[in-house]
Design a protein around this motif. Structure first.
Motif, PDB file in Angstrom:
ATOM      1  N   LEU A   1       0.802  -1.135   0.003  1.00 21.33           N
ATOM      2  CA  LEU A   1      -0.062   0.070  -0.018  1.00 21.33           C
ATOM      3  C   LEU A   1       0.879   1.179  -0.046  1.00 21.33           C
ATOM      4  N   GLY A   2       2.132   1.205   0.251  1.00 23.40           N
ATOM      5  CA  GLY A   2       3.007   2.054   0.376  1.00 23.40           C
ATOM      6  C   GLY A   2       3.737   2.599   1.631  1.00 23.40           C
ATOM      7  N   PHE A   3       3.327   1.968   2.458  1.00 21.88           N
ATOM      8  CA  PHE A   3       3.974   2.130   3.897  1.00 21.88           C
ATOM      9  C   PHE A   3       5.512   1.700   3.956  1.00 21.88           C
ATOM     10  N   LYS A   4       6.246   2.428   4.557  1.00 18.09           N
ATOM     11  CA  LYS A   4       7.621   1.886   4.715  1.00 18.09           C
ATOM     12  C   LYS A   4       7.644   0.723   5.617  1.00 18.09           C
ATOM     13  N   PRO A   5       8.501  -0.435   5.166  1.00 14.79           N
ATOM     14  CA  PRO A   5       8.578  -1.589   6.010  1.00 14.79           C
ATOM     15  C   PRO A   5       8.776  -1.359   7.780  1.00 14.79           C
ATOM     16  N   GLN A   6       9.619  -0.396   8.033  1.00 14.59           N
ATOM     17  CA  GLN A   6       9.751  -0.320   9.445  1.00 14.59           C
ATOM     18  C   GLN A   6       8.454   0.376  10.186  1.00 14.59           C
ATOM     19  N   GLU A   7       7.777   1.131   9.545  1.00 13.86           N
ATOM     20  CA  GLU A   7       6.484   1.763   9.776  1.00 13.86           C
ATOM     21  C   GLU A   7       5.404   0.615   9.721  1.00 13.86           C
ATOM     22  N   ALA A   8       5.562  -0.291   8.756  1.00 12.76           N
ATOM     23  CA  ALA A   8       4.379  -1.382   8.917  1.00 12.76           C
ATOM     24  C   ALA A   8       4.719  -2.461   9.857  1.00 12.76           C
ATOM     25  N   SER A   9       5.816  -2.787  10.135  1.00  9.32           N
ATOM     26  CA  SER A   9       6.397  -3.642  11.212  1.00  9.32           C
ATOM     27  C   SER A   9       5.926  -3.008  12.463  1.00  9.32           C
ATOM     28  N   ARG A  10       6.037  -1.800  12.873  1.00 11.39           N
ATOM     29  CA  ARG A  10       5.812  -1.224  14.114  1.00 11.39           C
ATOM     30  C   ARG A  10       4.441  -1.402  14.222  1.00 11.39           C
ATOM     31  N   ALA A  11       3.591  -0.987  13.427  1.00 13.67           N
ATOM     32  CA  ALA A  11       2.199  -0.996  13.261  1.00 13.67           C
ATOM     33  C   ALA A  11       1.675  -2.424  13.580  1.00 13.67           C
ATOM     34  N   VAL A  12       2.110  -3.385  12.854  1.00 12.23           N
ATOM     35  CA  VAL A  12       1.569  -4.780  13.058  1.00 12.23           C
ATOM     36  C   VAL A  12       1.798  -5.436  14.429  1.00 12.23           C
ATOM     37  N   ALA A  13       3.055  -4.875  15.042  1.00 13.97           N
ATOM     38  CA  ALA A  13       3.771  -5.311  16.214  1.00 13.97           C
ATOM     39  C   ALA A  13       2.882  -4.859  17.311  1.00 13.97           C
ATOM     40  N   ALA A  14       2.370  -3.400  17.120  1.00 15.36           N
ATOM     41  CA  ALA A  14       1.360  -3.041  18.208  1.00 15.36           C
ATOM     42  C   ALA A  14       0.018  -3.313  18.255  1.00 15.36           C
ATOM     43  N   VAL A  15      -0.337  -4.172  17.310  1.00 12.78           N
ATOM     44  CA  VAL A  15      -1.619  -4.768  17.336  1.00 12.78           C
ATOM     45  C   VAL A  15      -1.899  -6.162  17.447  1.00 12.78           C
ATOM     46  N   GLN A  16      -0.695  -6.717  17.486  1.00 11.90           N
ATOM     47  CA  GLN A  16      -0.439  -8.338  17.105  1.00 11.90           C
ATOM     48  C   GLN A  16      -0.949  -9.022  18.582  1.00 11.90           C
ATOM     49  N   GLU A  17      -1.910  -9.869  18.415  1.00 11.00           N
ATOM     50  CA  GLU A  17      -2.641 -10.815  19.267  1.00 11.00           C
ATOM     51  C   GLU A  17      -2.755 -12.184  18.711  1.00 11.00           C
ATOM     52  N   GLU A  18      -2.490 -13.236  19.797  1.00  7.26           N
ATOM     53  CA  GLU A  18      -2.793 -14.689  19.196  1.00  7.26           C
ATOM     54  C   GLU A  18      -3.836 -14.960  18.607  1.00  7.26           C
ATOM     55  N   GLY A  19      -3.748 -15.581  17.671  1.00  5.45           N
ATOM     56  CA  GLY A  19      -5.215 -16.028  16.948  1.00  5.45           C
ATOM     57  C   GLY A  19      -5.698 -15.005  15.802  1.00  5.45           C
ATOM     58  N   LEU A  20      -5.224 -13.925  15.761  1.00  4.23           N
ATOM     59  CA  LEU A  20      -5.905 -12.898  14.545  1.00  4.23           C
ATOM     60  C   LEU A  20      -5.533 -13.155  13.364  1.00  4.23           C
ATOM     61  N   SER A  21      -6.499 -13.131  12.321  1.00  3.03           N
ATOM     62  CA  SER A  21      -6.148 -13.392  10.841  1.00  3.03           C
ATOM     63  C   SER A  21      -5.284 -12.096  10.507  1.00  3.03           C
ATOM     64  N   SER A  22      -4.818 -12.549   9.250  1.00  6.18           N
ATOM     65  CA  SER A  22      -4.009 -11.270   8.481  1.00  6.18           C
ATOM     66  C   SER A  22      -4.905 -10.209   8.347  1.00  6.18           C
ATOM     67  N   GLU A  23      -6.425 -10.657   7.880  1.00  2.41           N
ATOM     68  CA  GLU A  23      -7.211  -9.384   7.502  1.00  2.41           C
ATOM     69  C   GLU A  23      -7.480  -8.541   8.746  1.00  2.41           C
ATOM     70  N   GLU A  24      -7.653  -9.263   9.902  1.00  5.68           N
ATOM     71  CA  GLU A  24      -7.873  -8.440  11.237  1.00  5.68           C
ATOM     72  C   GLU A  24      -6.429  -7.491  11.737  1.00  5.68           C
ATOM     73  N   LEU A  25      -5.281  -8.186  11.627  1.00  2.00           N
ATOM     74  CA  LEU A  25      -4.261  -7.325  11.560  1.00  2.00           C
ATOM     75  C   LEU A  25      -4.050  -6.296  10.814  1.00  2.00           C
ATOM     76  N   ILE A  26      -4.314  -6.489   9.596  1.00  6.40           N
ATOM     77  CA  ILE A  26      -4.335  -5.309   8.639  1.00  6.40           C
ATOM     78  C   ILE A  26      -5.167  -4.188   8.891  1.00  6.40           C
ATOM     79  N   ARG A  27      -6.359  -4.637   9.212  1.00 11.20           N
ATOM     80  CA  ARG A  27      -7.523  -3.579   9.696  1.00 11.20           C
ATOM     81  C   ARG A  27      -7.149  -2.742  11.174  1.00 11.20           C
ATOM     82  N   ARG A  28      -6.505  -3.443  11.838  1.00 14.57           N
ATOM     83  CA  ARG A  28      -6.177  -2.884  13.223  1.00 14.57           C
ATOM     84  C   ARG A  28      -4.982  -2.121  13.085  1.00 14.57           C
TER      85      ARG A  28
END
Length: 204
Positions: free
Chosen positions: A171-198
């Motif tokens: 989508l155009g986000f920098k890898p470091q920015e994307a990694s931080r965003a995903v790490a901030a919302v990561q929870e066990e059992g979340l689908s990729s769709e829900e991770l992206i949304r959060r």
């Protein structure tokens, strides 16, 4: 010769956000979708119907898909604008829900638009001017509450996180920015769709 592919109905065989592979009559069609469509997809190996738009370039024929016809019409409105290609249109539609994008334009909210990767202040100002009149007909749009999420229990945590990172970078986000965003919302059992949304919500 003019070739149009307006709708695609088949079996969803691969989901690598933001790319899909849909098999129809023995042919596998690669389709790129905004995140708002990704959230509403069925599970793998289930039937799916997408409203599509074909972009023909010298080096490729690119197919874009949407769950709702209104989403496709919005995509077409966006790519008609000067300086807005399919990638930026998908980034806008992925970062902001349809009703949010319309309200943003109607309210002249430059700040919200500049959070979208690839949109600077000058681009945001131009988008607001060019889209305001076009969006007058867009009074009734799907709301965030109308979206339903599909979770695939077969996807492992590592795979879901990897897919989410790939989608955000696409989508155009920098890898470091994307990694931080995903790490901030990561929870066990979340689908990729829900991770992206959060993650997108968190970055907004």
């Amino acid at each position: 010769m003019r070739i149009l592919i307006g709708r695609l109905r088949g079996i969803l065989v691969e989901k690598q956000p933001p790319h899909l592979l849909v098999e129809a009559n023995g042919v596998g069609y690669e389709v790129e979708v905004p995140m708002t469509t990704l959230y509403r997809l069925p599970s793998l190996n289930e039937p799916v119907t997408l409203h599509t738009h074909l972009v023909v370039r010298e080096d490729a024929h690119l197919l874009y898909g949407f769950c709702e016809r209104r989403e496709r019409e919005l995509f077409r409105e966006l790519i008609r604008l000067n300086g807005v290609g399919p990638k930026l249109a998908l980034a806008l539609m992925s970062s902001l829900e349809l009703d949010e994008l319309v309200r943003c334009v109607q309210a002249g909210d430059i700040k919200a638009l500049t959070r979208v990767p690839g949109v600077g202040k000058k681009t945001a100002e131009r988008l607001l001017i060019e889209l305001k009149d076009r969006f007058k007909a867009w009074e009734s749009l799907p709301t965030v509450a109308s979206l339903t999420l599909e979770s695939n229990p077969d996807i492992g945590i590592a795979s879901a996180e990897s897919d989410a990172l790939s989608a955000l970078v696409a989508l155009g986000f920098k890898p470091q920015e994307a990694s931080r965003a995903v790490a901030a919302v990561q929870e066990e059992g979340l689908s990729s769709e829900e991770l992206i949304r959060r993650a997108l919500r968190g970055m907004a």
